[in-house]
Design an enzyme around this catalytic site. Structure first.
Site, PDB file in Angstrom:
ATOM      1  CG  ASP A 105     -12.923 -37.374   7.027  1.00 57.58           C
ATOM      2  OD1 ASP A 105     -12.466 -38.128   6.155  1.00 57.58           O
ATOM      3  OD2 ASP A 105     -12.932 -37.630   8.242  1.00 57.58           O
TER       4      ASP A 105
HETATM    5  N1  URA Z   1      -8.641 -38.325  10.311  1.00 56.74           N
HETATM    6  C1  URA Z   1      -9.984 -38.203  10.157  1.00 56.74           C
HETATM    7  O1  URA Z   1     -10.773 -38.828  10.835  1.00 56.74           O
HETATM    8  N2  URA Z   1     -10.419 -37.345   9.202  1.00 56.74           N
HETATM    9  C2  URA Z   1      -9.594 -36.611   8.437  1.00 56.74           C
HETATM   10  O2  URA Z   1     -10.056 -35.835   7.603  1.00 56.74           O
HETATM   11  C3  URA Z   1      -8.200 -36.754   8.626  1.00 56.74           C
HETATM   12  C4  URA Z   1      -7.760 -37.627   9.570  1.00 56.74           C
END
Ligand code: URA
Length: 235
Positions: A103
């Site tokens: 993310d």
């Molecule tokens: N899980 C999440 O919620 N975000 C990420 O970036 C990776 C795994």
């Protein structure tokens, strides 16, 4: 292999630039300037130089990046900065892409490559490639909740595959290891137990560990050993 293909794969010049450079006598094969960039060479046996620089051919590139906050895991985005923006022009020309997504506000280990087959294999849950994240949560996680998460929780019509959780003292931080990567998976898993992720950082990908000497936003090539782990590893 054509010289212009080799130079473009190594991020040194586009095909058009190679044609111009050849005309200017800037490309040499075994010490002899060549006039045409479409000439076929043996990338292993022949010595290629561009403006005097020796070009060592490598079919694929593997990069470890310590992703900072604020960058999206994409090759292009009309509005946001992408992880590719953290690489120099020469690397960006190699058609690299991020192996899996983090993310925008997740930090840490990201692998970029142009080896599509290996990336696909690493990301397939069938191959059980483990990804470990350090996390912080807004509320403490009980043993019972940790077990619930480990067995699998409903994140909106999907039951997560078994994972492992190690909690630190205080129970608002720890490590979670997944073998899959659904959209916002860890955040949604914590929401499923009425909690919230406040910090998320990937610290390993298979057996490849985030290099502690890389500052946020810095990158390096995978070592030979790490490349072998990435290309050949099954967990
Ligand atoms: N899980 C999440 O919620 N975000 C990420 O970036 C990776 C795994």
């Amino acid at each position: 292999m054509r010289i212009d293909k080799l130079l473009s794969q190594m991020g040194k010049a586009t095909r058009k630039e190679s044609a111009q450079l050849a005309r200017l006598g800037k490309i040499c094969v075994n010490g002899i300037p060549v006039k045409k960039a479409d000439m076929h060479i043996d990338p292993v046996k022949d010595e290629i130089t561009l403006c005097g620089e020796k070009i060592v051919y490598k079919q694929f590139t593997y990069i470890m990046l310590n992703k900072p906050e604020g960058y999206v895991s994409a090759t292009e985005d009309g509005r946001e900065k992408t992880v590719l923006d953290l690489l120099p022009e020469e690397e960006r020309r190699k058609n690299l892409f991020p192996c899996g997504r983090l993310d925008k506000n997740t930090l840490g280990l990201m692998i970029l490559t142009n080896d599509g087959d290996s990336a696909h294999r690493c990301l397939s849950p069938k191959h059980h490639f483990k990804k470990t994240y350090f996390f912080k949560s807004s509320l403490p996680i009980s043993d019972e909740q940790a077990r619930e998460l480990e067995v699998g929780v409903d994140i909106g019509g999907y039951f997560t595959k078994p994972c492992t959780i190690k909690l630190n003292e205080g129970r608002t931080s720890g490590e979670i290891t997944l073998i899959e990567g659904k959209y916002h998976q860890i955040k949604r898993m914590l929401e499923a137990i009425d909690n919230k992720i406040t910090y998320l950082e990937r610290i390993s990908f298979g057996s490849i560990l985030l290099d502690a000497s890389l500052k946020r936003g810095e990158w390096r090539y995978l070592t030979y050993e790490e490349e072998k782990m990435f290309i050949g590893e099954e967990q």
